[in-house]
Design an enzyme around this catalytic site. Structure first.
Site, mmCIF file in Angstrom:
data_model
loop_
_atom_site.group_PDB
_atom_site.id
_atom_site.type_symbol
_atom_site.label_atom_id
_atom_site.label_comp_id
_atom_site.label_asym_id
_atom_site.label_seq_id
_atom_site.Cartn_x
_atom_site.Cartn_y
_atom_site.Cartn_z
ATOM 1 C CB SER A 57 -0.897 0.022 1.244
ATOM 2 O OG SER A 57 -1.514 1.281 1.424
ATOM 3 C CE1 TYR A 111 -3.542 -2.198 5.441
ATOM 4 C CE2 TYR A 111 -3.074 0.081 4.837
ATOM 5 C CZ TYR A 111 -3.419 -1.213 4.478
ATOM 6 O OH TYR A 111 -3.621 -1.534 3.158
#
Length: 262
Positions: free
Chosen positions: A139, A152
């Site tokens: 990501s 995350y």
């Protein structure tokens, strides 16, 4: 463009919806025999996969089991796409560092980092034998400090580094490892009102549809639109193919121009 991957096999994790499903569909359209793994198998995945496996990939046993079942179903693994990630929106707190418990850190790292470590370790003997390829779905959060949920971005940064480390070891042995790092993608993670996007909208006190329509401007997407899952899938299919034979250990950003610097 002819990718030359017809007849190959692939294990795709987190394949029931969103980016994972789009990857399974794109590979199947190229003639790849796909084993799709997900906690909950969907009819859409069953339609395109040669085999499906219902599994919890946040556990070491789950990762080993999915590889065993994939090998039994298709005889060997040419390609591995470690796509599973994010997590259950209900279990993710949007609170700050001091207010997030250790369980969130552990759960996020198990799903977003260690699932890839465990699955890769189990699948690697077959991939080495076939001189295949691995793509990890990270990501752009790996490049951006802060943000929510806590843990995350850190897990994705570790996943990106894991891919680079693997590439250094495996490239001389004929296996390519690359990373794809999407920005905001029009997947259920964001588009489902009951998913993470809905949770973010509630936290900001705005409607879910208003959040989605305002995201490109809010996060600075230069293209002015959110990336589609199929666009990510096309990049993954290319990276797995021999057309990308000289691409090793690279992190491919696909975010519509969100990141302004590497």
């Amino acid at each position: 463009m002819e990718l030359g991957i017809s007849g190959k096999t692939a294990l795709v994790t987190g394949a029931s919806r969103g980016i994972g499903l789009a990857i399974a569909q794109a590979l199947a359209a190229e003639g790849v025999r796909v084993v799709g793994a997900a906690r909950t198998v969907t009819p859409e995945l069953e339609k395109v996969a040669a085999a499906v496996v219902s599994v919890d990939l946040s556990t070491r046993d789950g990762a080993r089991s999915v590889v065993d079942q994939a090998l039994a179903a298709v005889g060997g693994i040419d390609f591995l796409v470690n796509n599973v990630g994010a997590g259950d929106p209900e279990g993710l707190s949007l609170a700050g560092f001091l207010d997030v418990d250790d369980d969130q850190w552990q759960n996020i790292f198990d799903l977003n980092l260690f699932s890839a470590v465990w699955t890769t370790k189990a699948a690697l003997p077959s991939i080495l034998e076939r001189k295949g390829a691995i793509v990890n779905i990270s990501s752009i959060s790996a490049h951006v400090p802060g943000g929510s949920p806590v843990g995350y971005a850190e897990a994705k940064a570790a996943l990106t580094q894991f891919g680079k480390r693997l590439s250094e070891e495996l490239a001389p042995r004929g296996v390519r490892v690359n990373t794809v790092s999407p920005g905001v993608v029009s997947s259920p993670l964001w588009t489902d009102p009951d998913g993470y996007g809905g949770k973010v909208a509630a936290a900001y006190g705005v409607g879910h549809s208003d959040l989605l329509s305002g995201l490109p401007e809010q996060v600075g997407i230069a293209s002015g639109r959110i990336t589609e899952p199929e666009e990510v899938a096309d990049l993954v299919a290319f990276l797995l193919s021999d057309r990308a034979a000289s691409i090793h250990g690279a992190d491919h950003i696909i975010d519509g121009g969100t990141l302004k610097a590497a």
